[in-house]
Write a protein that holds these residues in place. Structure first.
Motif, PDB file in Angstrom:
ATOM      1  N   UNK A 122       7.725  43.512   0.658  1.00 31.79           N
ATOM      2  CA  UNK A 122       7.446  43.451   2.016  1.00 31.79           C
ATOM      3  C   UNK A 122       5.771  42.862   2.144  1.00 31.79           C
ATOM      4  N   UNK A 123       5.739  42.507   3.475  1.00 28.78           N
ATOM      5  CA  UNK A 123       4.287  41.862   3.780  1.00 28.78           C
ATOM      6  C   UNK A 123       3.187  42.982   3.647  1.00 28.78           C
ATOM      7  N   UNK A 124       2.178  42.815   2.940  1.00 31.94           N
ATOM      8  CA  UNK A 124       1.171  43.702   2.746  1.00 31.94           C
ATOM      9  C   UNK A 124       0.022  43.551   3.703  1.00 31.94           C
ATOM     10  N   UNK A 125      -0.352  44.634   4.505  1.00 32.51           N
ATOM     11  CA  UNK A 125      -1.202  44.556   5.539  1.00 32.51           C
ATOM     12  C   UNK A 125      -2.125  45.714   5.228  1.00 32.51           C
ATOM     13  N   UNK A 126      -3.328  45.440   4.877  1.00 33.79           N
ATOM     14  CA  UNK A 126      -4.535  46.332   4.768  1.00 33.79           C
ATOM     15  C   UNK A 126      -5.662  46.298   5.884  1.00 33.79           C
ATOM     16  N   UNK A 127      -5.842  47.699   6.413  1.00 33.79           N
ATOM     17  CA  UNK A 127      -6.775  47.818   7.407  1.00 33.79           C
ATOM     18  C   UNK A 127      -7.856  48.523   6.928  1.00 33.79           C
ATOM     19  N   UNK A 128      -9.139  47.991   6.944  1.00 34.43           N
ATOM     20  CA  UNK A 128     -10.267  48.871   6.379  1.00 34.43           C
ATOM     21  C   UNK A 128     -11.544  48.938   7.516  1.00 34.43           C
ATOM     22  N   UNK A 129     -11.751  50.263   7.685  1.00 36.36           N
ATOM     23  CA  UNK A 129     -12.633  50.349   8.499  1.00 36.36           C
ATOM     24  C   UNK A 129     -14.093  50.561   8.031  1.00 36.36           C
ATOM     25  N   UNK A 130     -14.992  49.843   8.335  1.00 39.22           N
ATOM     26  CA  UNK A 130     -16.435  49.875   7.830  1.00 39.22           C
ATOM     27  C   UNK A 130     -16.326  49.473   6.197  1.00 39.22           C
ATOM     28  N   UNK A 131     -16.826  50.369   5.418  1.00 36.70           N
ATOM     29  CA  UNK A 131     -16.838  50.522   4.101  1.00 36.70           C
ATOM     30  C   UNK A 131     -15.339  51.054   3.463  1.00 36.70           C
ATOM     31  N   UNK A 132     -14.362  51.107   4.269  1.00 37.68           N
ATOM     32  CA  UNK A 132     -12.920  51.733   4.089  1.00 37.68           C
ATOM     33  C   UNK A 132     -12.363  50.180   3.634  1.00 37.68           C
ATOM     34  N   UNK A 152      -0.015  38.632   2.055  1.00 33.75           N
ATOM     35  CA  UNK A 152      -1.104  39.641   2.044  1.00 33.75           C
ATOM     36  C   UNK A 152      -2.138  39.435   3.370  1.00 33.75           C
ATOM     37  N   UNK A 153      -2.390  40.550   4.071  1.00 32.14           N
ATOM     38  CA  UNK A 153      -3.362  40.384   5.006  1.00 32.14           C
ATOM     39  C   UNK A 153      -4.358  41.405   5.175  1.00 32.14           C
ATOM     40  N   UNK A 154      -5.650  40.989   5.118  1.00 34.00           N
ATOM     41  CA  UNK A 154      -6.653  42.047   5.131  1.00 34.00           C
ATOM     42  C   UNK A 154      -7.301  41.804   6.500  1.00 34.00           C
ATOM     43  N   UNK A 155      -7.345  43.009   7.093  1.00 33.48           N
ATOM     44  CA  UNK A 155      -8.114  43.337   8.604  1.00 33.48           C
ATOM     45  C   UNK A 155      -9.125  44.170   8.525  1.00 33.48           C
ATOM     46  N   UNK A 182       1.120  28.393   0.672  1.00 39.83           N
ATOM     47  CA  UNK A 182       1.517  29.875   0.850  1.00 39.83           C
ATOM     48  C   UNK A 182       2.733  30.178  -0.010  1.00 39.83           C
ATOM     49  N   UNK A 183       3.351  29.235  -0.617  1.00 39.35           N
ATOM     50  CA  UNK A 183       4.375  29.829  -1.424  1.00 39.35           C
ATOM     51  C   UNK A 183       3.759  30.313  -2.850  1.00 39.35           C
ATOM     52  N   UNK A 184       2.617  30.001  -3.226  1.00 32.73           N
ATOM     53  CA  UNK A 184       1.947  30.307  -4.286  1.00 32.73           C
ATOM     54  C   UNK A 184       0.746  31.443  -4.046  1.00 32.73           C
ATOM     55  N   UNK A 185       0.024  31.444  -3.114  1.00 36.52           N
ATOM     56  CA  UNK A 185      -0.797  32.508  -2.788  1.00 36.52           C
ATOM     57  C   UNK A 185      -0.911  32.712  -1.291  1.00 36.52           C
ATOM     58  N   UNK A 186      -0.436  33.593  -0.550  1.00 34.38           N
ATOM     59  CA  UNK A 186      -0.183  33.797   0.582  1.00 34.38           C
ATOM     60  C   UNK A 186      -1.358  34.787   1.288  1.00 34.38           C
ATOM     61  N   UNK A 187      -2.497  34.393   1.642  1.00 36.80           N
ATOM     62  CA  UNK A 187      -3.545  35.686   2.117  1.00 36.80           C
ATOM     63  C   UNK A 187      -4.158  34.904   3.371  1.00 36.80           C
ATOM     64  N   UNK A 237       4.536  46.893   4.871  1.00 37.14           N
ATOM     65  CA  UNK A 237       3.793  47.862   4.610  1.00 37.14           C
ATOM     66  C   UNK A 237       2.316  48.058   4.659  1.00 37.14           C
ATOM     67  N   UNK A 238       2.089  48.870   5.116  1.00 38.24           N
ATOM     68  CA  UNK A 238       0.531  49.286   5.566  1.00 38.24           C
ATOM     69  C   UNK A 238      -0.305  49.914   4.632  1.00 38.24           C
ATOM     70  N   UNK A 239      -1.631  49.639   4.370  1.00 41.35           N
ATOM     71  CA  UNK A 239      -2.537  50.430   3.596  1.00 41.35           C
ATOM     72  C   UNK A 239      -3.685  50.564   4.494  1.00 41.35           C
ATOM     73  N   UNK A 240      -4.175  51.915   4.571  1.00 46.11           N
ATOM     74  CA  UNK A 240      -5.285  51.882   5.627  1.00 46.11           C
ATOM     75  C   UNK A 240      -6.472  52.937   5.112  1.00 46.11           C
ATOM     76  N   UNK A 241      -7.590  52.378   5.253  1.00 49.66           N
ATOM     77  CA  UNK A 241      -8.732  53.242   4.386  1.00 49.66           C
ATOM     78  C   UNK A 241      -9.899  53.285   5.609  1.00 49.66           C
ATOM     79  N   UNK A 242     -10.350  54.285   5.751  1.00 45.90           N
ATOM     80  CA  UNK A 242     -11.639  54.353   6.651  1.00 45.90           C
ATOM     81  C   UNK A 242     -11.773  55.994   7.270  1.00 45.90           C
ATOM     82  N   UNK A 243     -12.674  56.201   8.336  1.00 46.14           N
ATOM     83  CA  UNK A 243     -12.619  57.375   8.794  1.00 46.14           C
ATOM     84  C   UNK A 243     -11.254  57.799   9.306  1.00 46.14           C
TER      85      UNK A 243
END
Length: 279
Positions: A122-132, A152-155, A182-187, A237-243
């Protein structure tokens, strides 16, 4: 008795008066083994408390393949009271001694297999708030180092543009993705600023980081417009870090789509969200 080891601050970069990147190196030069997404507990004596050791946990920003140092992304807590440890860190200099404990935590461990044992693609989506954002700095560098082919998406969400720590690193990783294919490194990296009236030159996304998930007038979110398809529990799939407010805000958009967290996984063991809150 708590097992601790000695280390030394070898690098301090203050992005602003209350935000910094720092690195510590164990005195025996042996950087501990850890996984992307884990945290480390560090401690320092507080002179205002008769040099009592004050400890706090911080997500590790460096990637596991880096065997030279542990990198941390830290904000100085000043309200409602000065942070007992962050105040000592922000008054430290290169060469200051810091105690550390073995890295730990699996709340944000990168998922490699689905509940049925199949490979998680699955696509990896990372949500970081501040130092998260810190664990996702580790994520991105680790996934690049191991040649992961997933999208891989970093927000990242911040109040001000000068709080977009690691912006240059992420932009470099995105440019590399464009160059090699994107077939080698999709960021992809995108940021959002929550105080646009105080950042008049900002032309990007406005609002908290979870605003990337908010449906617009046509029913699609900014994230969905970015990827060119609907975000579903089967493709992302989402990964979330922050307040905690960041986690709650994101789940307000994800729960109606059927997403569940790893802490409330279904009977078959499936889930689509991992998170870690620091307050």
């Amino acid at each position: 008795m708590v097992a601790e080891s000695a280390s030394t601050l070898t690098y301090i970069e203050k992005l602003k008066d209350d935000l910094m990147i720092c690195r510590l190196v164990p005195d025996d030069k042996k950087v501990p083994e850890y996984k992307a997404g884990q945290y480390i507990i560090i401690g320092m004596p507080n002179p205002n408390e008769n040099n009592k050791i004050v400890r706090r946990a911080y997500s590790i920003a460096s990637n596991p393949e880096n065997r030279d140092y542990i990198e941390l992304y830290i904000r100085w807590v000043r309200k409602p009271l000065p942070g007992r440890l962050t105040t000592q860190l922000f008054n430290s200099r290169v060469g200051t001694a810091v105690r550390w404990m073995t890295p730990r935590g699996d709340d944000l461990s990168i998922n490699e297999t689905l509940h049925n044992g199949e490979k998680d693609e699955r696509r990896i989506v990372c949500l970081g708030g501040g130092t998260g954002l810190a664990p996702f700095v580790s994520f991105a560098q680790h996934l690049r180092a191991v040649g992961d082919k997933r999208e891989i998406i970093v927000l990242h969400g911040a109040s001000y543009t000068d709080e977009l720590g690691y912006k240059n690193l992420f932009e470099d990783l995105e440019h590399e993705s464009e160059d090699v294919g994107k077939d080698k490194w999709n960021f992809t990296y995108r940021a959002s600023i929550s105080r646009p009236t105080e950042n008049r030159n900002w032309k990007g996304q406005v609002g908290r980081v979870e605003s990337f998930l908010k449906p617009n007038s046509n029913g699609d979110s900014v994230l969905e417009e970015m990827v060119g398809e609907k975000i579903t529990k089967d493709n992302t799939i989402f990964y979330i870090c922050g307040w905690q407010g960041t986690i709650d805000g994101a789940m307000n958009f994800l729960e109606p789509k059927g997403f569940v967290t790893s802490r409330k996984k279904r009977e078959d063991g499936s889930f689509e969200v991992k998170f870690e809150s620091y307050g």
